[in-house]
Design a protein around this motif. Structure first.
Motif: not given
Length: 380
Positions: A7-10, A26, A235, A266, A268, A352, A365
């Motif tokens: 997971v890449l979380d902004l 988050t 992404h 990565s 999206d 993400t 997810y």
């Protein structure tokens, strides 16, 4: 599927909410990701925009405390805004309490902006290079490159950069900073005049160092030369991902920690029970991306329920990001991700997924983890 997902979380701030809500979301998503079998949980570094991931080391520590087995880390710490010593000491502090679970991703955004501005100035009187057209390779869209000239000249971006460094400060070269970080972690750091310095905490920390890159440039070459794992940002820059991965592998030299190249790519995604629902949930992604690309900084993520479609000119600015977002039912998205995996020969994919409602993001997810066959859900 045997390829791990991460997971890449902004930490996106949704319209009508606050950064406090985003950060709590988050932490909640990280706990769920651990239960569902995702391998890592990375946070980005962004400043003065509508996301809450401005302090990755602090957030990584919070996430490490909130989970028990999940690897947590930064993707990536922007070295143009800090020093090697500050990075090693902050991640070393977290590792001292949660050893063996940290990924320290390093990026060169601060340095890249100065280089890109110089390149824009140098080409002002030169004919424009031939435009590469969008193509599809083995089911993966490789769009025409995005021209960042307008974004780079944004007064808002310049203002943000001006307060992210001390007045008059100059960032060392990226490769020098990475070398210093590795030396401080390994206990071999010496100043130019030969004085030993030892980071405490930091020295000996069991931290996995990564380099992230968007093109076949210095970051990809450096990661390969040092034998570090590499993150390729499909992404962010889908037009140059293939070249970045190829450059990394061409430059790779085995290291004590990594005998062969290791690439994470990565993507999206937005996943829902059916394609139509997923498309509706993703319908404001273009608005959010446009706010970034136009130089205004990321706006709070818009609510699809009351947001008008993008205009033709607005859509053109973000078309490459829209056509490379994987949106649909679980099988639809999993098939597209597998195509990306095969094209790049990725060892791992990092996902993400941004939606306005936190419950929809969790569901995205979860559905993908189930479709991909992640071990957490298989054991449930």
């Amino acid at each position: 599927m045997t390829t791990p997902l991460s997971v890449l979380d902004l930490s996106p701030v949704s319209e009508g909410t606050t950064a406090r809500t985003a950060l709590r979301n988050t932490v909640d998503l990280a706990r769920h990701a651990e239960a569902w079998g995702y391998k890592r949980y990375w946070v980005a570094e962004h400043h003065f925009v509508g996301v809450a991931s401005s302090s990755p080391a602090v957030l990584v520590g919070i996430l490490a405390a909130a989970t028990s087995t999940l690897r947590v880390g930064a993707a990536a710490v922007q070295l143009g805004h800090t020093t090697a010593a500050a990075v090693v000491e902050s991640f070393g502090t977290v590792d001292a309490l949660y050893p063996g679970r940290l990924d320290l991703g390093l990026g060169r955004s601060g340095q890249r902006r100065a280089e890109a501005l110089k390149a824009v100035a140098e080409r002002n009187n030169q004919p424009a290079p031939p435009r590469r057209e969008t193509e599809i390779r083995d089911g993966v869209v490789i769009p025409a490159p995005f021209d960042p000239s307008g974004l780079l000249l944004s007064p808002r971006l310049a203002a943000a950069q001006s307060v992210l460094q001390q007045p008059g400060a100059l960032s060392p070269a990226f490769d020098q900073q990475v070398d210093d970080i590795l030396a401080l972690l390994g206990g071999t750091y010496r100043t130019p005049d030969g004085i030993e310095l030892h980071a405490s905490p930091g020295e000996g920390a069991d931290v996995e160092v990564w380099v992230f890159g968007s093109s076949a440039g210095p970051s990809a070459e450096l990661a390969g030369r040092l034998g570090l794992p590499f993150g390729a940002n499909y992404h962010v820059s889908p037009s140059t991902t293939i070249e970045a991965v190829e450059a990394y592998r061409a430059a790779f030299r085995p290291s004590p920690g990594l005998p062969k190249p290791y690439v994470v790519v990565s993507a999206d995604t937005v996943v829902a029970e059916d394609d139509a629902t997923a498309q509706e949930l993703a319908s404001t992604f273009g608005h959010w991306t446009h706010s970034i690309r136009s130089g205004h900084g990321a706006i709070p993520y818009p609510d699809p329920a009351h947001t008008a479609p993008l205009g033709e000119t607005e859509r053109a600015l973000v078309e490459d990001r829209l056509i490379t977002q994987f949106v649909g039912a679980p099988a639809t998205v999993a098939d597209k991700l597998d195509s990306l995996r095969r094209l790049t020969d990725a060892d791992e994919l990092v996902i993400t997924s941004v939606t306005h409602d936190h419950s929809d993001r969790l569901r995205s997810y979860e559905l993908l983890a189930s479709e991909w066959g992640l071990p957490g859900l298989l054991a449930a």
